[in-house]
Design an enzyme around this catalytic site. Structure first.
Site, PDB file in Angstrom:
ATOM      1  N   GLY A  53       0.715  -1.164   0.068  1.00 37.76           N
ATOM      2  CA  GLY A  53      -0.002  -0.016   0.045  1.00 37.76           C
ATOM      3  C   GLY A  53       0.955   1.206   0.156  1.00 37.76           C
ATOM      4  O   GLY A  53       0.558   2.199   0.795  1.00 37.76           O
ATOM      5  N   HIS A  54       1.780   1.381  -0.768  1.00 32.76           N
ATOM      6  CA  HIS A  54       2.579   2.383  -0.826  1.00 32.76           C
ATOM      7  C   HIS A  54       3.550   2.308  -2.294  1.00 32.76           C
ATOM      8  O   HIS A  54       3.727   1.173  -2.788  1.00 32.76           O
ATOM      9  CB  HIS A  54       3.696   2.639   0.293  1.00 32.76           C
ATOM     10  CG  HIS A  54       4.672   1.508   0.431  1.00 32.76           C
ATOM     11  ND1 HIS A  54       4.226   0.519   1.536  1.00 32.76           N
ATOM     12  CD2 HIS A  54       5.684   1.139  -0.020  1.00 32.76           C
ATOM     13  CE1 HIS A  54       5.210  -0.326   1.215  1.00 32.76           C
ATOM     14  NE2 HIS A  54       6.078   0.186   0.675  1.00 32.76           N
TER      15      HIS A  54
END
Ligand code: TYD
Length: 139
Positions: A53-54
């Site tokens: 998630g990045h």
């Protein structure tokens, strides 16, 4: 240059076969596109959990399923691609500027990461809308 999922490749690593167990060794530039500054691994991931998630501004990584399996969803802001990793002698190379989600962890999975730099929170992009704008600016 704009980041592209097409520049993120699965690299086959050499396997030293032995009937009593195999070995794969990675030194750096002789096998992968960067020198290794850091090694870390993710384990004990509960079933159904999503990691990642990045994206990173500058970090390059090679992700290996040292044990078990999981899927890596890579996203350059225009296109997404899902890669299943399940063999310890294959690694996914991720360039800077790529959003990644790590999903579908099998029980006992160990996600090994070789990274081109030391840990630096300032190198992270953790907001997806910001990431989309960032990738558009680099078009
Ligand atoms: P993060 O990279 O967001 O994990 P993942 O992508 O696997 O979901 O890191 C989670 C936390 O761990 C974050 O607070 C920073 C810390 N961390 C370190 O201190 N050193 C490291 O080398 C890494 C990768 C993370």
């Amino acid at each position: 240059m704009r980041a592209s999922v097409y520049n993120c490749n699965v690299i086959e690593l050499k396997k030293i076969h032995n009937r009593a167990g195999n070995i794969t060794s990675i030194h750096g530039l002789s096998e992968i596109p960067f020198d290794i500054q850091r090694v870390y691994y993710l384990y004990d991931v509960p079933g159904g959990e999503i990691r990642g998630g990045h994206a990173h501004y500058g970090l390059q990584q090679l992700i290996v399923a040292a044990s078990g399996s999981f899927d890596v969803v890579i996203d350059d802001g225009h296109m997404k691609k899902t890669i299943t990793l399940n063999r310890p002698n294959f690694g996914l190379y991720i360039t800077p500027g790529i959003w990644r989600d790590l999903v579908n962890f099998s029980s006992g999975a160990v996600l090994l990461v070789l990274a081109s730099n030391k840990y630096d929170e300032k190198d992270y992009i953790r907001d997806y809308d910001y990431f989309l704008n960032f990738s558009k600016r680099n078009d």
